[in-house]
Design a protein around this motif. Structure first.
Motif, mmCIF file in Angstrom:
data_model
loop_
_atom_site.group_PDB
_atom_site.id
_atom_site.type_symbol
_atom_site.label_atom_id
_atom_site.label_comp_id
_atom_site.label_asym_id
_atom_site.label_seq_id
_atom_site.Cartn_x
_atom_site.Cartn_y
_atom_site.Cartn_z
ATOM 1 N N GLY A 175 0.819 -1.207 0.000
ATOM 2 C CA GLY A 175 0.000 0.000 0.000
ATOM 3 C C GLY A 175 0.851 1.255 0.000
ATOM 4 O O GLY A 175 0.550 2.230 -0.705
ATOM 5 N N PHE A 176 1.924 1.249 0.772
ATOM 6 C CA PHE A 176 2.833 2.392 0.841
ATOM 7 C C PHE A 176 3.493 2.647 -0.521
ATOM 8 O O PHE A 176 3.579 3.786 -0.989
ATOM 9 C CB PHE A 176 3.881 2.105 1.922
ATOM 10 C CG PHE A 176 5.134 2.909 1.802
ATOM 11 C CD1 PHE A 176 5.136 4.280 2.007
ATOM 12 C CD2 PHE A 176 6.343 2.288 1.499
ATOM 13 C CE1 PHE A 176 6.303 5.010 1.897
ATOM 14 C CE2 PHE A 176 7.495 3.011 1.393
ATOM 15 C CZ PHE A 176 7.495 4.385 1.591
ATOM 16 N N ALA A 177 3.945 1.568 -1.194
ATOM 17 C CA ALA A 177 4.579 1.720 -2.504
ATOM 18 C C ALA A 177 3.606 2.290 -3.521
ATOM 19 O O ALA A 177 3.958 3.179 -4.308
ATOM 20 C CB ALA A 177 5.117 0.365 -2.972
ATOM 21 N N HIS A 178 2.372 1.782 -3.509
ATOM 22 C CA HIS A 178 1.362 2.299 -4.450
ATOM 23 C C HIS A 178 1.070 3.766 -4.178
ATOM 24 O O HIS A 178 0.826 4.549 -5.120
ATOM 25 C CB HIS A 178 0.101 1.457 -4.366
ATOM 26 C CG HIS A 178 0.248 0.112 -5.021
ATOM 27 N ND1 HIS A 178 -0.625 -0.936 -4.789
ATOM 28 C CD2 HIS A 178 1.158 -0.360 -5.916
ATOM 29 C CE1 HIS A 178 -0.250 -1.992 -5.499
ATOM 30 N NE2 HIS A 178 0.831 -1.663 -6.189
ATOM 31 N N ARG A 231 -2.098 -11.544 -4.315
ATOM 32 C CA ARG A 231 -3.110 -11.077 -5.261
ATOM 33 C C ARG A 231 -4.167 -10.248 -4.547
ATOM 34 O O ARG A 231 -4.614 -9.210 -5.058
ATOM 35 C CB ARG A 231 -3.738 -12.271 -5.979
ATOM 36 C CG ARG A 231 -4.718 -11.857 -7.078
ATOM 37 C CD ARG A 231 -5.326 -13.053 -7.768
ATOM 38 N NE ARG A 231 -4.387 -13.711 -8.670
ATOM 39 C CZ ARG A 231 -4.102 -15.006 -8.659
ATOM 40 N NH1 ARG A 231 -4.684 -15.789 -7.767
ATOM 41 N NH2 ARG A 231 -3.264 -15.520 -9.527
ATOM 42 N N SER A 232 -4.539 -10.694 -3.366
ATOM 43 C CA SER A 232 -5.564 -9.958 -2.600
ATOM 44 C C SER A 232 -5.051 -8.606 -2.120
ATOM 45 O O SER A 232 -5.824 -7.689 -1.873
ATOM 46 C CB SER A 232 -6.017 -10.790 -1.394
ATOM 47 O OG SER A 232 -4.972 -10.924 -0.455
ATOM 48 N N MET A 233 -3.732 -8.469 -1.989
ATOM 49 C CA MET A 233 -3.138 -7.209 -1.529
ATOM 50 C C MET A 233 -2.881 -6.234 -2.669
ATOM 51 O O MET A 233 -2.463 -5.094 -2.449
ATOM 52 C CB MET A 233 -1.806 -7.487 -0.816
ATOM 53 C CG MET A 233 -1.928 -8.304 0.441
ATOM 54 S SD MET A 233 -0.275 -8.726 1.061
ATOM 55 C CE MET A 233 -0.688 -9.938 2.329
ATOM 56 N N GLY A 234 -3.096 -6.683 -3.919
ATOM 57 C CA GLY A 234 -2.905 -5.785 -5.054
ATOM 58 C C GLY A 234 -1.493 -5.766 -5.596
ATOM 59 O O GLY A 234 -1.099 -4.808 -6.283
ATOM 60 N N CYS A 235 -0.732 -6.802 -5.277
ATOM 61 C CA CYS A 235 0.636 -6.888 -5.829
ATOM 62 C C CYS A 235 0.568 -6.894 -7.352
ATOM 63 O O CYS A 235 -0.306 -7.524 -7.944
ATOM 64 C CB CYS A 235 1.314 -8.157 -5.314
ATOM 65 S SG CYS A 235 2.944 -8.434 -6.001
ATOM 66 N N ASP A 236 1.488 -6.185 -7.996
ATOM 67 C CA ASP A 236 1.443 -6.038 -9.451
ATOM 68 C C ASP A 236 2.040 -7.232 -10.194
ATOM 69 O O ASP A 236 1.413 -7.807 -11.073
ATOM 70 C CB ASP A 236 2.183 -4.755 -9.863
ATOM 71 C CG ASP A 236 1.604 -3.523 -9.209
ATOM 72 O OD1 ASP A 236 0.437 -3.207 -9.515
ATOM 73 O OD2 ASP A 236 2.299 -2.894 -8.384
#
Length: 571
Positions: free
Chosen positions: A520-523, A544-549
């Motif tokens: 989240g911080f990186a995004h 995947r659930s955390m939104g990793c690219d």
């Protein structure tokens, strides 16, 4: 009558053949008296037009007896077989000895009775000189005239055997081997030229040779490498003393081609154990002297080191280092590619280029087995440039095989030493240009700790690299000590999480929360997140659930060859 005529004709034919032969030929009766000699025979023995007196005997010829020919003729007369040719050396009034090759053969009738003895001589002097010259060239250095490595090893083997016999008789039997390498000799060749460098090598050889004893062996192995074999020593102090004298002697400048050259040298000294012999032990002594010599170079050069078994642990490392120096030119390095997967679609969108070393004896070596050595020795610069160039060439080829708009990036690691290299930006720009690679297709990965170590200077280097159009990634995030403020100030595009952060997070709520917060911080900073080391379905689902690219790891693919990577990309 016809038979007699044919016989006479045959005899005349044979006589004519002998007389016209270019080989010195004599036909003797069973008692050794001359029946026939040809012109070549007379010329060989300087007998003039009339040759040897009739009925004179070969056994009366002082020159032939002095050569040692008589016993062989007598042996032939007594029905014994004589193995020919026989090589004789005749002492002549001239300074140069004359070598003659002799053939001796009996002529017998049907009953085995000796009728005649044939002698044929060939002047072998020029051929013998050529053979001697070739033998000398095979065992001597052409530039200095010193023994070469082959002859040195032969004498070392003989010396070890002598030392063993001397030890059994209670005599002084110390044997030492000194291995000498001139310091920074390449500088002389580069600045003054190879011809002047050769003159310097000859001067060094002559000066060192003049300080050694008559029975010592001094050899040149090639380049600026020399070796000495010292025998009959009382102890290692004598050998060390020779090394010290050589260094002192070389300190006086050499005058070569109008230039004054000061030479220093690093010398390794090893003393043989009493009673040890054999080819294997001789080679082992060479290795030990080599180790000691390299130790002297690493301790500052212009010094000598005596081998101790404490140095032995570096033997394998030294061998690996030398092998690595030649690996690039020998074409032993390989680039393997680990696919990177888009988490939202499951498609391959990139690769990380990872070097492997196909060692001719040790097999395929992983980076962990040689990268740290390359880093310590500085070879990482050349190795890293080669990997980057190979990866750039390959991503250009990959790009040609997929739709132009399809996402594709090639990630390449930069080591700490590469990042500190003053000409890094220029080298990267040159590689991009030479390989015809689009900068947008290349990601340079620099570890968190390297960026932090470089401090404020890192920003300038990173900006210069970004100015080339490259994408930059902070690698191994989570293993260093960067702060949020620092990360925000760095011109990076990707945050790459280390395997240690995601390992086991599917069963550890705290670890899971930490990874989620980091993503989240990186995004929030506008950075893409790549995770390496994904190995389980649980880790995949969590990321995947955390939104990793993007992610990579053994869950999908191990690093693979170019051919396999091409198959994955096209499919």
């Amino acid at each position: 009558m016809g038979i007699e005529k044919r016989g006479s004709s045959t005899e005349l034919h044979l006589r004519t053949t002998i007389e016209q032969s270019p080989l010195a030929t004599a036909i003797l009766d069973p008692d050794g008296r001359y029946l026939l000699v040809n012109a070549a025979w007379n010329a060989l023995w300087s007998r003039g037009e009339y040759g040897f007196p009739e009925s004179s005997s070969v056994f009366e010829n002082e020159r032939l007896r002095a050569m040692g020919l008589a016993p062989y003729i007598e042996e032939c007369r007594q029905n014994a077989a004589v193995t020919t040719p026989i090589l004789f050396c005749e002492a002549t009034p001239e300074t140069r000895a004359r070598w003659l090759q002799a053939f001796i053969y009996p002529v017998r009738d049907e009953t085995g009775t000796l009728l005649q003895v044939g002698l044929v001589f060939e002047d072998f002097t020029d051929r013998k000189a050529l053979e001697d010259e070739l033998a000398h060239q095979a065992f001597h250095d052409s530039l200095t005239g010193l023994p070469n490595r082959a002859l040195f090893l032969d004498r070392l083997g003989q010396g070890l055997s002598r030392a063993k016999r001397q030890a059994e008789r209670g005599e002084a039997c110390g044997l030492a081997l000194l291995y000498m390498d001139l310091d920074d000799f390449k500088r002389f060749n580069d600045s003054l030229g190879h011809a002047v460098g050769d003159q310097l090598l000859v001067g060094v050889a002559e000066r060192v040779a003049s300080r050694l004893r008559l029975g010592d062996t001094f050899a040149r192995f090639g380049g600026d490498e020399f070796a000495m074999l010292l025998e009959g020593l009382e102890d290692v102090v004598q050998a060390a003393g020779v090394a010290a004298r050589i260094k002192q002697d070389l300190s006086a400048p050499f005058q070569v081609d109008g230039h004054g050259a000061v030479v220093t040298t690093s010398i390794g000294v090893v003393v043989a154990a009493p009673g040890e012999t054999g080819e294997y032990y001789a080679e082992e002594l060479m290795r030990r002297a080599d180790i000691a010599m390299y130790r002297s170079k690493r301790q500052g050069k212009n010094r000598h080191e005596i081998f101790s078994f404490g140095m032995n642990h570096s033997l394998e490392r030294l061998g690996l280092e030398e092998d690595l120096r030649r690996a690039i030119e020998r074409g032993e390095l390989r680039v393997y590619y680990q696919p990177q997967i888009m988490m939202s679609t499951g498609e391959t969108v990139g690769f990380e280029a990872l070097v492997r070393w196909e060692h001719p004896e040790r097999g395929l070596l992983a980076p962990s087995e040689f990268i740290s050595l390359a880093e310590e020795t500085g070879m990482i610069i050349a190795l890293g440039q080669w990997v980057l160039a190979e990866a750039c060439r390959q991503v250009r080829i990959f790009r040609e095989q997929i739709p132009h708009e399809a996402p594709l990036r090639m990630s390449v690691n930069l080591s700490a030493r590469q990042f500190r290299y003053p000409e890094l930006v220029e080298e990267v720009a040159a590689i991009l240009s030479e390989t015809g690679t689009e900068p947008r297709d290349v990601v340079l990965e620099i570890t968190e700790s390297v960026m932090m170590e470089k401090g404020p200077d890192a920003r300038g280097i990173l900006r210069a690299l970004k100015g080339l159009g490259l994408t930059l990634a902070m690698d191994d995030f989570g293993t260093g000590y960067s702060s949020i403020t620092t990360l925000k100030s760095l011109p990076v595009d990707i945050l790459k999480l280390d395997r240690s952060m995601v390992e086991g997070m599917d069963g550890d709520p705290q670890n899971r929360a930490l990874v989620s917060a980091t993503i989240g911080f990186a995004h929030a900073l506008g950075l893409d997140v790549v995770v390496e080391g994904v190995e389980t379905a649980g880790e995949l689902d969590a990321l995947r659930s955390m939104g990793c690219d993007i992610a990579q790891g053994y869950y999908w693919y191990r690093p693979c060859s170019t051919e396999k990577a091409t198959e994955l990309l096209v499919s």
